[in-house]
Motif scaffolding. Sequence first.
Motif, PDB file in Angstrom:
ATOM      1  N   ILE A  66       0.844  -1.203   0.000  1.00 32.26           N
ATOM      2  CA  ILE A  66       0.000   0.000   0.000  1.00 32.26           C
ATOM      3  C   ILE A  66       0.875   1.247   0.000  1.00 32.26           C
ATOM      4  CG2 ILE A  66      -1.637   1.334   1.391  1.00 32.26           C
ATOM      5  CD1 ILE A  66      -2.858  -1.348   2.271  1.00 32.26           C
ATOM      6  N   SER A  67       1.937   1.220   0.806  1.00 31.08           N
ATOM      7  CA  SER A  67       2.863   2.350   0.855  1.00 31.08           C
ATOM      8  C   SER A  67       3.528   2.573  -0.496  1.00 31.08           C
ATOM      9  CB  SER A  67       3.915   2.091   1.930  1.00 31.08           C
ATOM     10  OG  SER A  67       4.901   3.079   1.906  1.00 31.08           O
ATOM     11  N   ILE A  70       1.071   4.247  -2.817  1.00 35.45           N
ATOM     12  CA  ILE A  70       0.913   5.670  -2.484  1.00 35.45           C
ATOM     13  C   ILE A  70       2.123   6.462  -2.962  1.00 35.45           C
ATOM     14  CG2 ILE A  70       0.812   7.295  -0.547  1.00 35.45           C
ATOM     15  CD1 ILE A  70      -0.966   5.236   0.882  1.00 35.45           C
ATOM     16  N   ARG A  71       3.335   5.921  -2.751  1.00 33.76           N
ATOM     17  CA  ARG A  71       4.534   6.616  -3.220  1.00 33.76           C
ATOM     18  C   ARG A  71       4.574   6.692  -4.742  1.00 33.76           C
ATOM     19  NH1 ARG A  71       8.845   3.370  -0.948  1.00 33.76           N
ATOM     20  NH2 ARG A  71       7.340   2.304   0.300  1.00 33.76           N
ATOM     21  N   ALA A  74       2.220   9.380  -5.795  1.00 28.90           N
ATOM     22  CA  ALA A  74       2.799  10.691  -5.495  1.00 28.90           C
ATOM     23  C   ALA A  74       3.856  11.051  -6.546  1.00 28.90           C
ATOM     24  CB  ALA A  74       3.408  10.693  -4.098  1.00 28.90           C
ATOM     25  N   ALA A 140      -2.485  13.641   3.794  1.00 29.75           N
ATOM     26  CA  ALA A 140      -1.905  12.539   4.571  1.00 29.75           C
ATOM     27  C   ALA A 140      -2.341  12.609   6.029  1.00 29.75           C
ATOM     28  CB  ALA A 140      -0.381  12.570   4.469  1.00 29.75           C
ATOM     29  N   LEU A 143      -5.975  11.469   6.216  1.00 33.66           N
ATOM     30  CA  LEU A 143      -6.029  10.022   6.035  1.00 33.66           C
ATOM     31  C   LEU A 143      -5.560   9.301   7.292  1.00 33.66           C
ATOM     32  CD1 LEU A 143      -6.626   7.889   3.820  1.00 33.66           C
ATOM     33  CD2 LEU A 143      -4.203   7.916   3.303  1.00 33.66           C
TER      34      LEU A 143
END
Length: 194
Positions: A66-67, A70-71, A74, A140, A143
């Motif tokens: 998931i990270s 997201i990165r 971005a 962020a 969230l």
Amino acid sequence: MQPSFLVLFPAGSLEQAPQFYVLLTRTGSTAALARVQQDLLRQFPNVSAIDLGLILQTIEDILGKISFVIRFMAGFSILTGLLVLSSSVVISRYQRVRESVLLRTLGASRAQIMRITLVEYALLGLLAALAGIGLAVLAAWALAVWVFEVGFGPALLPLLGLAGVVTVLTAGIGLLNSRDVLRRSPLEVLRAEG
């Protein structure tokens, strides 16, 4: 592990009810864990042994994916923003030519025009970076606090580095785009307009 709730009953009311016990232990390695589980199941076949380390590793893998997503998003957003910024710099080129002609007609040197252009694009890049970073930190935070219900602490050093990179990149693109503007003589530009 901590219980999330407690229920109190008077003594003697639950002694005959079915019961189970939970025992947590930590081992130094997976080989030691396997030996403990085998010995435990050999002696007590009705006992269930659950490896929480494997569960935690699976959860960590999922959160890592998931990270990464997201990165990636971005980074994709930053790349898209840079493309939009580059195209807006190229589109505003005609206006830069007219400003350069006006400044040189009034007596400005090439170095002065380059400094003006550098400051203008650096401020544009800094404002764009601060606006983007501000919106990203705000999203962020929302969230983290409202969806995941965890504390939020942004890493300021990478954010400041990103703002610096975007500022330098914007100023560099602006200066590269303005090189041709300074090479053209004011008379040539004025004739082309007339």
